[in-house]
Design a protein around this motif. Structure first.
Motif, PDB file in Angstrom:
ATOM      1  N   THR A   1      49.201  45.546  52.980  1.00  0.00           N
ATOM      2  CA  THR A   1      47.943  46.177  52.608  1.00  0.00           C
ATOM      3  C   THR A   1      47.666  45.920  51.119  1.00  0.00           C
ATOM      4  N   GLY A   2      47.344  44.683  50.799  1.00  0.00           N
ATOM      5  CA  GLY A   2      47.099  44.283  49.411  1.00  0.00           C
ATOM      6  C   GLY A   2      48.331  43.665  48.772  1.00  0.00           C
ATOM      7  N   ALA A   3      48.065  42.822  47.770  1.00  0.00           N
ATOM      8  CA  ALA A   3      49.172  42.183  47.041  1.00  0.00           C
ATOM      9  C   ALA A   3      49.996  43.231  46.306  1.00  0.00           C
ATOM     10  N   LYS A   4      49.364  44.354  45.982  1.00  0.00           N
ATOM     11  CA  LYS A   4      50.100  45.435  45.313  1.00  0.00           C
ATOM     12  C   LYS A   4      51.229  45.915  46.219  1.00  0.00           C
ATOM     13  N   GLN A   5      50.923  46.092  47.500  1.00  0.00           N
ATOM     14  CA  GLN A   5      51.997  46.503  48.413  1.00  0.00           C
ATOM     15  C   GLN A   5      53.022  45.392  48.590  1.00  0.00           C
TER      16      GLN A   5
ATOM     17  N   PHE B   1      51.733  42.161  30.689  1.00  0.00           N
ATOM     18  CA  PHE B   1      51.925  42.051  32.141  1.00  0.00           C
ATOM     19  C   PHE B   1      50.918  42.953  32.834  1.00  0.00           C
ATOM     20  N   TRP B   2      50.741  42.743  34.105  1.00  0.00           N
ATOM     21  CA  TRP B   2      49.819  43.592  34.863  1.00  0.00           C
ATOM     22  C   TRP B   2      50.409  45.009  34.988  1.00  0.00           C
ATOM     23  N   VAL B   3      49.548  46.008  34.819  1.00  0.00           N
ATOM     24  CA  VAL B   3      49.962  47.413  34.680  1.00  0.00           C
ATOM     25  C   VAL B   3      50.959  47.913  35.730  1.00  0.00           C
ATOM     26  N   SER B   4      50.833  47.443  36.956  1.00  0.00           N
ATOM     27  CA  SER B   4      51.653  48.052  38.013  1.00  0.00           C
ATOM     28  C   SER B   4      53.077  47.491  38.076  1.00  0.00           C
ATOM     29  N   TYR B   5      53.324  46.356  37.425  1.00  0.00           N
ATOM     30  CA  TYR B   5      54.668  45.764  37.538  1.00  0.00           C
ATOM     31  C   TYR B   5      55.758  46.738  37.086  1.00  0.00           C
ATOM     32  N   SER B   6      55.616  47.228  35.859  1.00  0.00           N
ATOM     33  CA  SER B   6      56.692  48.053  35.307  1.00  0.00           C
ATOM     34  C   SER B   6      56.797  49.385  36.063  1.00  0.00           C
TER      35      SER B   6
ATOM     36  N   PHE C   1      56.502  37.342  37.144  1.00  0.00           N
ATOM     37  CA  PHE C   1      55.421  36.860  36.268  1.00  0.00           C
ATOM     38  C   PHE C   1      54.192  36.479  37.081  1.00  0.00           C
ATOM     39  N   ASN C   2      53.156  36.093  36.339  1.00  0.00           N
ATOM     40  CA  ASN C   2      51.828  35.987  36.922  1.00  0.00           C
ATOM     41  C   ASN C   2      51.087  34.835  36.245  1.00  0.00           C
ATOM     42  N   SER C   3      50.651  33.851  37.033  1.00  0.00           N
ATOM     43  CA  SER C   3      49.868  32.736  36.472  1.00  0.00           C
ATOM     44  C   SER C   3      48.861  32.276  37.520  1.00  0.00           C
TER      45      SER C   3
ATOM     46  N   SER D   1      56.576  35.339  41.865  1.00  0.00           N
ATOM     47  CA  SER D   1      55.432  34.662  41.256  1.00  0.00           C
ATOM     48  C   SER D   1      54.149  35.224  41.871  1.00  0.00           C
ATOM     49  N   ASP D   2      53.420  35.966  41.064  1.00  0.00           N
ATOM     50  CA  ASP D   2      52.182  36.596  41.532  1.00  0.00           C
ATOM     51  C   ASP D   2      51.034  35.612  41.262  1.00  0.00           C
ATOM     52  N   GLU D   3      50.490  35.052  42.335  1.00  0.00           N
ATOM     53  CA  GLU D   3      49.504  33.967  42.190  1.00  0.00           C
ATOM     54  C   GLU D   3      48.123  34.386  42.682  1.00  0.00           C
ATOM     55  N   ILE D   4      47.839  35.674  42.558  1.00  0.00           N
ATOM     56  CA  ILE D   4      46.597  36.209  43.131  1.00  0.00           C
ATOM     57  C   ILE D   4      45.333  35.597  42.501  1.00  0.00           C
ATOM     58  N   TYR D   5      45.457  35.095  41.258  1.00  0.00           N
ATOM     59  CA  TYR D   5      44.272  34.488  40.612  1.00  0.00           C
ATOM     60  C   TYR D   5      44.257  32.961  40.733  1.00  0.00           C
ATOM     61  N   GLU D   6      45.009  32.402  41.662  1.00  0.00           N
ATOM     62  CA  GLU D   6      45.191  30.945  41.688  1.00  0.00           C
ATOM     63  C   GLU D   6      43.871  30.173  41.691  1.00  0.00           C
TER      64      GLU D   6
ATOM     65  N   TRP E   1      39.217  45.208  51.268  1.00  0.00           N
ATOM     66  CA  TRP E   1      39.753  44.966  52.615  1.00  0.00           C
ATOM     67  C   TRP E   1      41.266  45.198  52.668  1.00  0.00           C
ATOM     68  N   ARG E   2      41.909  45.071  51.527  1.00  0.00           N
ATOM     69  CA  ARG E   2      43.324  45.351  51.333  1.00  0.00           C
ATOM     70  C   ARG E   2      44.244  44.444  52.162  1.00  0.00           C
ATOM     71  N   ILE E   3      44.185  43.159  51.862  1.00  0.00           N
ATOM     72  CA  ILE E   3      45.113  42.226  52.505  1.00  0.00           C
ATOM     73  C   ILE E   3      45.806  41.375  51.434  1.00  0.00           C
TER      74      ILE E   3
ATOM     75  N   PHE F   1      39.819  36.500  35.137  1.00  0.00           N
ATOM     76  CA  PHE F   1      38.503  36.875  34.577  1.00  0.00           C
ATOM     77  C   PHE F   1      38.642  37.964  33.536  1.00  0.00           C
ATOM     78  N   TYR F   2      39.598  37.721  32.616  1.00  0.00           N
ATOM     79  CA  TYR F   2      39.852  38.704  31.567  1.00  0.00           C
ATOM     80  C   TYR F   2      39.931  38.043  30.203  1.00  0.00           C
ATOM     81  N   PHE F   3      39.602  38.841  29.175  1.00  0.00           N
ATOM     82  CA  PHE F   3      39.978  38.523  27.789  1.00  0.00           C
ATOM     83  C   PHE F   3      40.931  39.625  27.352  1.00  0.00           C
TER      84      PHE F   3
HETATM   85  N1  PMP Z   1      48.478  41.271  40.973  1.00  0.00           N
HETATM   86  C1  PMP Z   1      47.604  41.218  39.964  1.00  0.00           C
HETATM   87  C2  PMP Z   1      47.974  40.457  38.755  1.00  0.00           C
HETATM   88  C3  PMP Z   1      46.381  41.871  40.051  1.00  0.00           C
HETATM   89  O1  PMP Z   1      45.515  41.800  39.047  1.00  0.00           O
HETATM   90  C4  PMP Z   1      46.073  42.600  41.210  1.00  0.00           C
HETATM   91  C5  PMP Z   1      44.750  43.291  41.229  1.00  0.00           C
HETATM   92  N2  PMP Z   1      44.581  44.363  41.918  1.00  0.00           N
HETATM   93  C6  PMP Z   1      47.039  42.642  42.233  1.00  0.00           C
HETATM   94  C7  PMP Z   1      48.218  41.972  42.088  1.00  0.00           C
HETATM   95  C8  PMP Z   1      46.852  43.412  43.492  1.00  0.00           C
HETATM   96  O2  PMP Z   1      45.818  42.940  44.261  1.00  0.00           O
HETATM   97  P1  PMP Z   1      45.450  43.570  45.679  1.00  0.00           P
HETATM   98  O3  PMP Z   1      46.378  44.707  45.919  1.00  0.00           O
HETATM   99  O4  PMP Z   1      44.031  43.961  45.589  1.00  0.00           O
HETATM  100  O5  PMP Z   1      45.656  42.467  46.665  1.00  0.00           O
END
Ligand code: PMP
Ligand code: GLU
Length: 397
Positions: free
Chosen positions: A98-102, A124-129, A170-172, A203-208, A244-246, A322-324
């Motif tokens: 249910t989302g990359a966060k999960q 780093f992205w807020v939720s990692y730590s 990490f995230n790229s 490797s978090d590639e959500i912005y690929e 949609w949370r996938i 899509f950030y500065f």
């Molecule tokens: N990783 C990064 C770096 C993100 O910015 C986000 C944004 N929500 C997510 C993971 C999680 O994405 P989602 O749970 O919407 O799939």
């Protein structure tokens, strides 16, 4: 009486979501807030994806789903890994969540033992730590510099590794910096972990697909660490499908099975309707993705131009996402009307209350000299927001 667990007491709230909440509350009171805090595409989900969801309802895909995800979706993800990234992940190495966060939470909870170290380059992205805290593991933050576009070097990683290191996360392209690692840079990082085959690389590639300089490169392509890599991805950003949370992972089979076991006790399979929509997204080609990317590119250039006109802002042109993430430490110690800016959080609150622009403090991303601006909003909003920010910052002396 408040009896929440120590685990919860130690957890910070998600600053990205909290700031968005705050701006929604102010908007509800009739205040004209421009929201540059949330990282979500402002586009609507493309029509062919919505139609697939409507069909899923009509076809009665309304029951519990397999914990690991529908077979057709996992096949579509497997094809996507092959066609877009040249990575080989069979459907049984893929878990839909249910989302990359999960997905991230699954992997970290499945791998980290209490007191294990998780290396995370900052910002780093807020939720990692915070997810690492939930796993009772320890985040070991590797600080990077704006001069290096906030990218970590292999030498820094090598120096941070100890016998307690279990994971490198990490995230790229990066949220919040917008930086991305080249193939050569990723190879050099892979070579470090090839020497430490008991450390896993998430490797978090959500912005690929939001990459302005070329093709996405994944650290999963290097054979010497293939068994140590977990790719996290999802449809939220690429297909404007945040609600949609996938999300999903591609991983060694034993890690996929562990995630399935964990997810089976917490949320079960992801939404049936959303999975059918995600399947249509992944099978539907990349045209809409490229269209959105071009819009983001124009906005990025606009934000850079406008930020460059503001005294005291230090930044660079980000290559992706899509950030500065500008350094705003120039304003620390400066005041206006009895308001003194002591840190990035003060600056964000000043911008929210006085310029009516919502941003996110860099402290939440592990860099207290910066703030994050999301440009996933219209050009008109960007122009007005940056005008307000400039006026507010120019008042500080
Ligand atoms: N990783 C990064 C770096 C993100 O910015 C986000 C944004 N929500 C997510 C993971 C999680 O994405 P989602 O749970 O919407 O799939
Ligand atoms: N990833 C987005 C952001 O960083 C969405 C909010 C969240 O899930 O934290 O703003």
């Amino acid at each position: 009486m408040n009896k929440v667990s120590d685990r919860l007491n130690n957890l910070s709230i998600s600053e990205t979501l909290a700031m968005t909440d705050k701006s929604r509350q102010l908007q509800a009171k009739g205040i004209d807030i421009i929201n540059l805090s949330i990282g979500e595409p402002d586009f609507n989900t493309p029509d062919h994806i919505k139609q697939a969801a409507q069909k899923a309802i009509d076809d009665n895909f309304t029951h519990y789903t397999p914990v690991q995800g529908f077979a057709d979706l996992r096949q579509a993800i497997s094809n996507k890994f092959k066609n877009e990234n040249n990575l080989d992940y069979a459907p049984d190495q893929i878990i839909v969540s249910t989302g990359a966060k999960q997905s991230l939470a699954n992997v970290i909870l499945c791998l980290a033992n209490k007191d294990d170290d998780v290396l995370i380059p900052a910002p780093f992205w807020v939720s990692y730590s915070e997810i690492v805290k939930l796993a009772e593991a320890k985040s070991v933050i590797i600080k990077t510099n704006i001069e290096d576009k906030f990218k970590v070097t292999p030498q820094q990683i090598e120096e941070a590794i100890t016998p307690k290191t279990k994971i490198f996360l990490f995230n790229s392209p990066s949220n919040p910096s917008g930086s991305l690692y080249s193939k050569e840079e990723l190879k050099a990082i892979a070579d470090v972990f090839a020497k430490h085959n008991d450390i896993f690389v998430i490797s978090d590639e959500i912005y690929e697909h939001i990459n302005f300089i070329g093709k996405h490169e994944s650290i999963g392509q290097f054979e010497n660490i293939k068994d140590q890599v977990i790719i996290v991805n999802g449809v939220s950003k690429s297909y404007a499908m945040t609600g949609w949370r996938i999300g999903y992972i591609g991983a060694p089979k034993w890690i996929a099975q562990a995630c399935k076991k964990l997810q089976g006790q917490i949320t079960s399979g992801a939404s049936s309707i959303s999975q059918k929509a995600a399947c249509a997204a992944l099978n539907g080609g990349l045209d809409t993705v490229y269209e959105m990317k071009e819009v983001f590119r124009k906005r990025r250039d606009l934000v850079f131009k406008l930020l460059s006109e503001i005294r005291g802002i230090k930044t660079f042109v980000p290559d992706g996402a899509f950030y500065f993430f500008p350094d705003i430490s120039f304003f620390f110690g400066k005041s206006v009307d009895k308001i003194t800016i002591n840190n990035a959080t003060d600056l964000c609150m000043y911008l929210l209350n006085n310029a009516h622009v919502a941003t996110v403090t860099g402290s939440a991303f592990g860099d207290p000299n910066c703030i994050r601006l999301s440009y996933a909003t219209s050009e008109d909003n960007i122009i007005e927001a940056l005008k307000r920010i400039k006026t507010a910052l120019d008042k500080l002396n």
